[in-house]
Scaffold this active site. Structure first.
Site, short mmCIF file in Angstrom:
data_model
loop_
_atom_site.label_atom_id
_atom_site.label_comp_id
_atom_site.label_asym_id
_atom_site.label_seq_id
_atom_site.Cartn_x
_atom_site.Cartn_y
_atom_site.Cartn_z
N SER A 6 49.60 -4.83 -78.48
CA SER A 6 48.97 -5.69 -77.34
C SER A 6 50.20 -6.31 -76.37
O SER A 6 51.29 -5.84 -76.63
CB SER A 6 48.46 -6.95 -78.18
OG SER A 6 48.35 -8.15 -77.50
N TYR A 34 49.88 -13.20 -85.11
CA TYR A 34 49.50 -11.98 -84.21
C TYR A 34 50.54 -11.45 -83.51
O TYR A 34 50.81 -10.30 -83.55
CB TYR A 34 48.49 -12.70 -83.45
CG TYR A 34 47.96 -11.49 -82.36
CD1 TYR A 34 46.67 -10.61 -83.01
CD2 TYR A 34 48.10 -11.10 -81.21
CE1 TYR A 34 45.98 -9.72 -82.10
CE2 TYR A 34 47.31 -10.36 -80.58
CZ TYR A 34 46.45 -9.53 -81.11
OH TYR A 34 45.86 -8.38 -80.29
#
Length: 274
Positions: free
Chosen positions: A156, A169
């Site tokens: 990401s 995350y």
């Protein structure tokens, strides 16, 4: 003077014909877009992820029929190493090979550090990071036996930078980038590569739900939510598409990308160029 033309068949040959690809978290969203792109180029595919049996069966049958490939499904739980091991073993036993591994499974939870639920931290680290370690270590022997391997980790933008309230995350996605580099170095002298794709915001059904929720919460229009909330840090002001990620995954899976390894490639509309 008439110059004989070369047959055109080679131009339409599918670049991944004969290959077997496994994509975790591929029953919807980014993973499904990637697995469709791989199947379109001739790879037999193994889906994995959540969903009802009938719905998953329909997706699998549609992929097999549309792209004339084999499409199977593993219900492996990405939080359980033994379940992951069974998935890899079954894939290799069924096909005799595993050429392309895409680690895409992931979940998210947003909370400040002092209020972040410990169980959510553990779950996110297990699914977003540890599962990729287990699939990679178990897939490498098959790739080495067949003299070819492509490992693509879906990280990401948050594998490169951070945002508040996303501790687990961000930690997991940074970890994926580190795992990618180590894997690339350990396989550098073999016909195996490992790379990470780092998307910004991608338009998926989950993001669509966020748009409506944010619009109601802030009392603003959908367009304002997209531009000023979700894409505030994304200079091109549009979502990355699953088709773009699928096309990039296909390229990284081909022989043409044989010297590309160990990179974390942003696909974020310029977010990390700030």
């Amino acid at each position: 003077m008439n110059i004989p033309l070369k047959p055109q068949a080679s131009q339409t040959a599918r670049t991944l014909a004969g290959k077997v690809a496994l994509v975790t978290g591929s029953t919807s969203g980014i993973g499904l877009g990637i697995i469709r792109a791989l199947a379109a180029e001739g790879a037999d595919v193994v889906l994995n992820g959540l969903g009802g049996a009938a719905e998953i069966g329909k997706v699998r049958e549609q992929i097999a029929a549309e792209f004339s490939v084999k499409a199977s499904f593993s219900p492996a739980d990405m939080t359980r190493p033994n379940s992951i091991a069974e998935m890899i073993a079954a894939t290799v036993a069924q096909s005799g090979r595993l050429d392309i591994l895409v680690n895409n499974a992931g979940i998210q939870h947003v909370a400040p550090l002092e209020a972040f639920p410990v169980e959510k931290w553990d779950q996110i680290l297990a699914i977003n990071l540890s599962s990729a370690f287990h699939t990679t270590r178990l897939a490498l022997p098959a790739m080495r036996r067949n003299g070819f391997g492509r490992i693509i980790n879906v990280s990401s933008t948050h594998g490169l930078i951070a945002s508040p309230f996303k501790a687990a995350y961000v930690a997991a996605k940074h970890g994926i980038v580190g795992l990618t580099k180590v894997t690339a170095l350990e396989t550098a002298e073999e016909a195996i590569t490992c790379n990470a794709i780092c998307p910004g915001y991608v338009y998926t059904p989950l993001v669509e739900a966020q748009i409506d929720g944010q619009a109601k919460a802030h009392g603003i229009s959908r367009d304002q939510v997209i531009r000023d909330v979700l894409l505030a840090q994304q200079p091109n002001k549009r979502f990355t598409t699953v088709e773009e990620l699928g096309a990039l995954t296909v390229f990284l899976s081909t022989e043409a990308a044989g010297s590309i390894t160990g990179i974390a490639l942003p696909v974020d509309g310029g977010w990390t160029a700030h």
